[in-house]
Design a protein around this motif. Structure first.
Motif, PDB file in Angstrom:
ATOM      1  N   VAL A 171       0.998  -1.395   0.024  1.00 28.96           N
ATOM      2  CA  VAL A 171      -0.045  -0.094   0.075  1.00 28.96           C
ATOM      3  C   VAL A 171       0.889   1.255  -0.141  1.00 28.96           C
ATOM      4  CG1 VAL A 171      -1.430   1.365   1.169  1.00 28.96           C
ATOM      5  CG2 VAL A 171      -1.867  -1.185   1.169  1.00 28.96           C
ATOM      6  N   LEU A 172       1.133   1.814  -1.098  1.00 27.33           N
ATOM      7  CA  LEU A 172       1.897   2.998  -1.235  1.00 27.33           C
ATOM      8  C   LEU A 172       1.331   4.335  -1.324  1.00 27.33           C
ATOM      9  CD1 LEU A 172       4.367   1.248  -3.718  1.00 27.33           C
ATOM     10  CD2 LEU A 172       4.661   1.669  -1.315  1.00 27.33           C
ATOM     11  N   PRO A 173       1.947   5.456  -1.220  1.00 26.83           N
ATOM     12  CA  PRO A 173       1.045   6.577  -1.686  1.00 26.83           C
ATOM     13  C   PRO A 173       1.128   6.945  -3.066  1.00 26.83           C
ATOM     14  CG  PRO A 173       2.979   6.976  -0.059  1.00 26.83           C
ATOM     15  CD  PRO A 173       3.023   5.476  -0.331  1.00 26.83           C
ATOM     16  N   GLY A 174       0.006   7.822  -3.501  1.00 26.78           N
ATOM     17  CA  GLY A 174      -0.051   7.962  -4.999  1.00 26.78           C
ATOM     18  C   GLY A 174       1.060   8.401  -5.623  1.00 26.78           C
ATOM     19  N   SER A 175       2.110   9.459  -5.055  1.00 29.19           N
ATOM     20  CA  SER A 175       2.999   9.866  -5.702  1.00 29.19           C
ATOM     21  C   SER A 175       4.146   8.999  -5.862  1.00 29.19           C
ATOM     22  CB  SER A 175       3.553  11.054  -4.551  1.00 29.19           C
ATOM     23  OG  SER A 175       3.986  10.419  -3.344  1.00 29.19           O
ATOM     24  N   GLN A 176       4.257   8.007  -5.149  1.00 28.50           N
ATOM     25  CA  GLN A 176       5.233   6.873  -5.296  1.00 28.50           C
ATOM     26  C   GLN A 176       4.693   6.047  -6.506  1.00 28.50           C
ATOM     27  OE1 GLN A 176       6.665   4.806  -2.118  1.00 28.50           O
ATOM     28  NE2 GLN A 176       6.746   6.620  -0.603  1.00 28.50           N
ATOM     29  N   ARG A 177       3.482   5.929  -6.936  1.00 22.04           N
ATOM     30  CA  ARG A 177       2.882   5.278  -8.145  1.00 22.04           C
ATOM     31  C   ARG A 177       2.924   5.985  -9.392  1.00 22.04           C
ATOM     32  NH1 ARG A 177      -0.063   0.578  -6.933  1.00 22.04           N
ATOM     33  NH2 ARG A 177       0.527   0.387  -9.168  1.00 22.04           N
ATOM     34  N   THR A 178       4.072   6.114  -9.737  1.00 24.04           N
ATOM     35  CA  THR A 178       4.229   7.041 -11.194  1.00 24.04           C
ATOM     36  C   THR A 178       3.940   6.035 -12.387  1.00 24.04           C
ATOM     37  OG1 THR A 178       6.821   6.176 -11.199  1.00 24.04           O
ATOM     38  CG2 THR A 178       6.468   8.306 -10.228  1.00 24.04           C
ATOM     39  N   ASP A 179       3.529   4.760 -12.086  1.00 25.67           N
ATOM     40  CA  ASP A 179       2.976   3.828 -13.193  1.00 25.67           C
ATOM     41  C   ASP A 179       1.595   4.104 -13.427  1.00 25.67           C
ATOM     42  OD1 ASP A 179       2.773   2.813 -10.692  1.00 25.67           O
ATOM     43  OD2 ASP A 179       2.048   1.215 -11.429  1.00 25.67           O
ATOM     44  N   LEU A 180       0.821   4.960 -12.438  1.00 26.62           N
ATOM     45  CA  LEU A 180      -0.471   5.242 -12.535  1.00 26.62           C
ATOM     46  C   LEU A 180      -0.945   6.619 -13.112  1.00 26.62           C
ATOM     47  CD1 LEU A 180      -1.584   3.480  -9.543  1.00 26.62           C
ATOM     48  CD2 LEU A 180      -1.417   2.270 -11.643  1.00 26.62           C
ATOM     49  N   ILE A 181      -1.650   6.795 -14.025  1.00 22.85           N
ATOM     50  CA  ILE A 181      -2.130   8.260 -14.367  1.00 22.85           C
ATOM     51  C   ILE A 181      -3.469   8.314 -13.954  1.00 22.85           C
ATOM     52  CG2 ILE A 181      -2.406   9.863 -16.542  1.00 22.85           C
ATOM     53  CD1 ILE A 181      -0.160   7.981 -17.761  1.00 22.85           C
ATOM     54  N   PRO A 182      -3.891   9.220 -13.171  1.00 24.08           N
ATOM     55  CA  PRO A 182      -5.487   9.001 -12.694  1.00 24.08           C
ATOM     56  C   PRO A 182      -6.206   9.785 -13.737  1.00 24.08           C
ATOM     57  CG  PRO A 182      -4.176  10.133 -10.904  1.00 24.08           C
ATOM     58  CD  PRO A 182      -3.111   9.754 -12.130  1.00 24.08           C
ATOM     59  N   VAL A 183      -7.390   9.187 -14.030  1.00 16.31           N
ATOM     60  CA  VAL A 183      -8.413   9.659 -14.935  1.00 16.31           C
ATOM     61  C   VAL A 183      -9.310  10.265 -14.131  1.00 16.31           C
ATOM     62  CG1 VAL A 183      -9.973   9.146 -16.912  1.00 16.31           C
ATOM     63  CG2 VAL A 183      -7.869   7.934 -16.612  1.00 16.31           C
ATOM     64  N   PHE A 184     -10.322   9.710 -13.416  1.00 15.73           N
ATOM     65  CA  PHE A 184     -11.451  10.179 -12.344  1.00 15.73           C
ATOM     66  C   PHE A 184     -11.467   9.204 -11.441  1.00 15.73           C
ATOM     67  CE2 PHE A 184     -13.693   7.477 -14.929  1.00 15.73           C
ATOM     68  CZ  PHE A 184     -14.982   7.135 -14.320  1.00 15.73           C
ATOM     69  N   SER A 185     -11.957   9.874 -10.167  1.00 18.82           N
ATOM     70  CA  SER A 185     -12.361   8.941  -9.036  1.00 18.82           C
ATOM     71  C   SER A 185     -13.547   9.083  -8.866  1.00 18.82           C
ATOM     72  CB  SER A 185     -11.353   9.296  -7.762  1.00 18.82           C
ATOM     73  OG  SER A 185     -11.578  10.643  -7.498  1.00 18.82           O
ATOM     74  N   PHE A 186     -14.237   8.108  -7.728  1.00 19.70           N
ATOM     75  CA  PHE A 186     -15.601   8.390  -7.417  1.00 19.70           C
ATOM     76  C   PHE A 186     -15.649   7.412  -6.070  1.00 19.70           C
ATOM     77  CE2 PHE A 186     -15.401   4.696 -10.337  1.00 19.70           C
ATOM     78  CZ  PHE A 186     -16.330   3.721  -9.502  1.00 19.70           C
ATOM     79  N   ASN A 187     -17.166   7.642  -5.576  1.00 21.95           N
ATOM     80  CA  ASN A 187     -17.438   6.952  -4.372  1.00 21.95           C
ATOM     81  C   ASN A 187     -19.080   6.862  -4.453  1.00 21.95           C
ATOM     82  OD1 ASN A 187     -17.958   9.169  -2.913  1.00 21.95           O
ATOM     83  ND2 ASN A 187     -16.214   9.131  -1.861  1.00 21.95           N
ATOM     84  N   ASP A 188     -19.654   6.552  -3.223  1.00 25.39           N
ATOM     85  CA  ASP A 188     -21.106   6.737  -3.234  1.00 25.39           C
ATOM     86  C   ASP A 188     -21.640   8.206  -3.533  1.00 25.39           C
ATOM     87  OD1 ASP A 188     -22.642   4.139  -1.704  1.00 25.39           O
ATOM     88  OD2 ASP A 188     -20.585   4.101  -2.355  1.00 25.39           O
ATOM     89  N   SER A 189     -20.888   8.990  -3.057  1.00 22.88           N
ATOM     90  CA  SER A 189     -21.375  10.627  -2.839  1.00 22.88           C
ATOM     91  C   SER A 189     -20.931  11.289  -4.166  1.00 22.88           C
ATOM     92  CB  SER A 189     -20.967  11.121  -1.732  1.00 22.88           C
ATOM     93  OG  SER A 189     -19.618  11.364  -1.759  1.00 22.88           O
ATOM     94  N   GLY A 190     -20.139  10.909  -5.124  1.00 22.01           N
ATOM     95  CA  GLY A 190     -19.707  11.938  -6.387  1.00 22.01           C
ATOM     96  C   GLY A 190     -18.560  11.395  -7.175  1.00 22.01           C
ATOM     97  N   ILE A 191     -18.426  12.447  -7.860  1.00 17.34           N
ATOM     98  CA  ILE A 191     -17.170  11.968  -8.815  1.00 17.34           C
ATOM     99  C   ILE A 191     -16.172  13.262  -8.570  1.00 17.34           C
ATOM    100  CG2 ILE A 191     -16.614  11.726 -11.419  1.00 17.34           C
ATOM    101  CD1 ILE A 191     -19.628  10.799 -11.791  1.00 17.34           C
ATOM    102  N   TRP A 192     -14.979  12.768  -9.090  1.00 14.52           N
ATOM    103  CA  TRP A 192     -13.704  13.885  -8.784  1.00 14.52           C
ATOM    104  C   TRP A 192     -12.675  13.778  -9.954  1.00 14.52           C
ATOM    105  CZ3 TRP A 192     -15.715  11.355  -4.838  1.00 14.52           C
ATOM    106  CH2 TRP A 192     -15.914  12.235  -3.440  1.00 14.52           C
ATOM    107  N   GLN A 193     -12.384  14.745 -10.314  1.00 11.68           N
ATOM    108  CA  GLN A 193     -11.148  14.886 -11.480  1.00 11.68           C
ATOM    109  C   GLN A 193      -9.940  14.838 -10.715  1.00 11.68           C
ATOM    110  OE1 GLN A 193     -12.091  18.465 -13.723  1.00 11.68           O
ATOM    111  NE2 GLN A 193     -13.172  17.299 -15.288  1.00 11.68           N
ATOM    112  N   PRO A 194      -8.739  14.364 -11.475  1.00  8.81           N
ATOM    113  CA  PRO A 194      -7.421  14.335 -10.884  1.00  8.81           C
ATOM    114  C   PRO A 194      -7.063  15.475 -10.243  1.00  8.81           C
ATOM    115  CG  PRO A 194      -7.525  13.317 -12.861  1.00  8.81           C
ATOM    116  CD  PRO A 194      -8.907  13.851 -12.773  1.00  8.81           C
ATOM    117  N   GLY A 195      -6.827  15.473  -8.947  1.00  9.08           N
ATOM    118  CA  GLY A 195      -5.741  16.906  -8.593  1.00  9.08           C
ATOM    119  C   GLY A 195      -7.019  17.794  -8.030  1.00  9.08           C
ATOM    120  N   LYS A 196      -8.247  17.421  -8.084  1.00  9.48           N
ATOM    121  CA  LYS A 196      -9.468  18.619  -7.676  1.00  9.48           C
ATOM    122  C   LYS A 196      -9.671  18.137  -6.098  1.00  9.48           C
ATOM    123  CE  LYS A 196      -9.318  20.772 -11.619  1.00  9.48           C
ATOM    124  NZ  LYS A 196      -8.803  21.981 -11.431  1.00  9.48           N
ATOM    125  N   THR A 197     -10.048  18.866  -5.171  1.00 10.04           N
ATOM    126  CA  THR A 197     -10.385  18.446  -4.131  1.00 10.04           C
ATOM    127  C   THR A 197     -12.116  18.548  -3.855  1.00 10.04           C
ATOM    128  OG1 THR A 197     -10.342  20.973  -3.218  1.00 10.04           O
ATOM    129  CG2 THR A 197      -8.384  19.343  -2.812  1.00 10.04           C
TER     130      THR A 197
END
Length: 226
Positions: A171-197
């Protein structure tokens, strides 16, 4: 009513409101129902995974968040074998419930991420701190990428998430996972764009597979506590 008594009532009301919010953000796994569901559809041997999960989560209840993340990640690494949807479900893209994941003892990245999300919410981690993250995963040293999903734990909306990945045991911090390029994220309550709070949407209605798997989980004994 005296001032001190009024203050006590106010504190009690605040405590009730906070408790209600915590309950709102928690999933509950009804283990007897889930175990019976797996047993009926896939057999008693597969249902043993459910009992193992219940024991594992019980052991993690008193642990800190980092230990809970590590424990849940390790549990699914141990009990589930990675396999793509075309092999397991004969479909191009299928999002499995935990019941189906245990029943086949195999699943792909979405299936792992969903099951870990549910398990951590059952432990009491607030859903606002957990997001399923669609990424482009770099393959080796080439520029080739493939669609992938991981689960992220955000200590705060702006923090570097800890990443739970079906293909990486640590289980690593996202900053160490340079092999991953975020596209978007979500959970039960909504959707986020990369780098947005803040959310780009408070609705996940356009994520039809996500809404579908939530409804199917309810039938299997996994639902949000109200």
């Amino acid at each position: 009513m005296t001032l001190s008594l009024f203050a006590s009532h106010c504190l009690a009301l605040v405590a009730l409101l906070l408790a209600g919010q915590q309950m709102k953000d928690q999933y509950v796994i009804e283990f007897p129902k889930l175990e019976q569901e797996v047993k009926n559809k896939f057999g008693a041997d597969k249902a043993s995974h459910v009992a193992a999960l219940e024991a594992a989560l019980h052991a993690l209840e008193s642990k800190g968040v980092k230990d809970q993340l590590l424990g849940v990640n390790a549990f699914f690494d141990e009990h589930i074998q990675y396999a793509t949807d075309d092999i397991v479900f004969k479909e191009k893209d299928y999002w499995a419930t935990p019941s189906e994941l245990f029943g086949h003892s195999r699943g792909d990245c979405e299936d792992y991420a969903i099951a870990k999300y549910v398990a951590l919410l059952h432990l009491g981690i607030d859903s606002s701190k957990l997001r399923l993250i669609y990424v482009k995963a770099k393959i080796g040293r080439s520029r080739v990428t493939q669609a992938h999903m991981v689960l992220g734990y955000y200590d705060s909306p702006s923090s570097d998430p800890l990443v739970l990945d079906s293909l990486v045991s640590n289980v690593l911090p996202g900053s160490q996972r340079t092999d991953l390029i975020p596209v978007f994220s979500f959970n039960d309550s909504g959707i986020w764009q990369p780098g947005k709070t803040s959310q780009v949407s408070s609705s996940t209605s356009r994520l039809s597979r996500w809404r579908d798997v939530i409804e199917r989980m309810k039938q299997e004994g996994i639902s949000r506590r109200s």
